[in-house]
Design an enzyme around this catalytic site. Sequence first.
Site, PDB file in Angstrom:
ATOM      1  CB  SER A 173     -55.147 -52.222  75.648  1.00 45.67           C
ATOM      2  OG  SER A 173     -53.956 -52.983  75.669  1.00 45.67           O
ATOM      3  CG  HIS A 200     -51.914 -49.762  76.180  1.00 52.63           C
ATOM      4  ND1 HIS A 200     -52.662 -50.388  77.157  1.00 52.63           N
ATOM      5  CD2 HIS A 200     -51.665 -48.518  76.648  1.00 52.63           C
ATOM      6  CE1 HIS A 200     -52.848 -49.558  78.163  1.00 52.63           C
ATOM      7  NE2 HIS A 200     -52.260 -48.421  77.874  1.00 52.63           N
ATOM      8  CG  ASP A 292     -53.653 -47.577  81.383  1.00 53.45           C
ATOM      9  OD1 ASP A 292     -53.517 -46.843  82.377  1.00 53.45           O
ATOM     10  OD2 ASP A 292     -53.299 -47.236  80.238  1.00 53.45           O
TER      11      ASP A 292
END
Length: 354
Positions: A173, A200, A292
């Site tokens: 991310s 992401h 995540d």
Amino acid sequence: MRTEPLRIVVAEDSPTARRLLVEILRADPALSVVGEAKDGVEAVELAQRLRPHLVTMDIQMPRMDGLEATRRIMTEVPTPVVVVSTLVERDIQTSMAALRAGALAVLQKPLGPESPDFDAESRRLRDTLKAMAEVKVVRRWPDRGTAPVPPPPATPAPRKSPPRTAVVALAASTGGPAALFRLLSELPSDFPSPVLVVQHIALGFGQGLASWLATAGPLPVRVAEEGELLLPGHIYLAPDDRHLGIQDGRAQVSKAAPVNGFRPSATWLFRSVARAHGAESLAVVLTGMGQDGLEGIRELREAGGRVLAQDEESSVVFGMPGVVVGAGLADEVVSLASLPARLTLAVRAGAQSG
């Protein structure tokens, strides 16, 4: 807990776009625009003089573009920088380079109030800036000389006879695009497994990210397509707003509901790989905010798969890898500089024993 408003410098050469962005930010009392720059030179000067909590950075500006301004800020007065960019191909490529220069994230420049999504986009922008302002950035000099000697593993050594690695699943991310570029630049052309990636990033930037990463090294990089055969030594990115998994050796692209707010989701990827290949799977968790991927990693480990996590010192944000390490789920904790060699060794060791 922060009590004072976040102090933000807005760098944007278009007076109209700058006014809109300032109004969006000032709509939240937790945000305070303390400076406005119409080019990169002013952005660097304001960052030095005002010491804001964060700078929003346009890319295409006169005198000094956002790429050079980001480099200067990260060298001279390290400050969280978020690129706010329009979605044109040239701008996407430059935005990716800005991430490598030290920007934390790339966001789509909001459309005007006439857009039906204006309120949602404005909230997303403000929420992202609040999160990025909390990142503790450090001065990052360009790599010079030889790579540092890798530290000893912080977790138990790998198993004596690792199974064949059918697929590598990788998630990242915040800070991920630059880390991915570094990793791919050092992987060998004969890397023996396909690599599935969840990164992401703002909607609309997926194809641009793939094109940029394809310039990093010898391995082909593409956005995954439903049902395509996954080939060794190829890198497959999750498409915009789609989960990525694997089934019968082919890419599985899904519009299923977000997992804990994420689509694509790292947990979805790791679970899919664990269920398809069990002990023949290898997961890599790079820098990123939040957690995540944690539950997917747990399932992958239970299926016998192996896990490499980026270490705290080389991570922009030690969130995603940190929760994996903290839960005792990482086989190895590896610096970014050491990761290409460790990943290649782990995959080749499995290939030789299989």
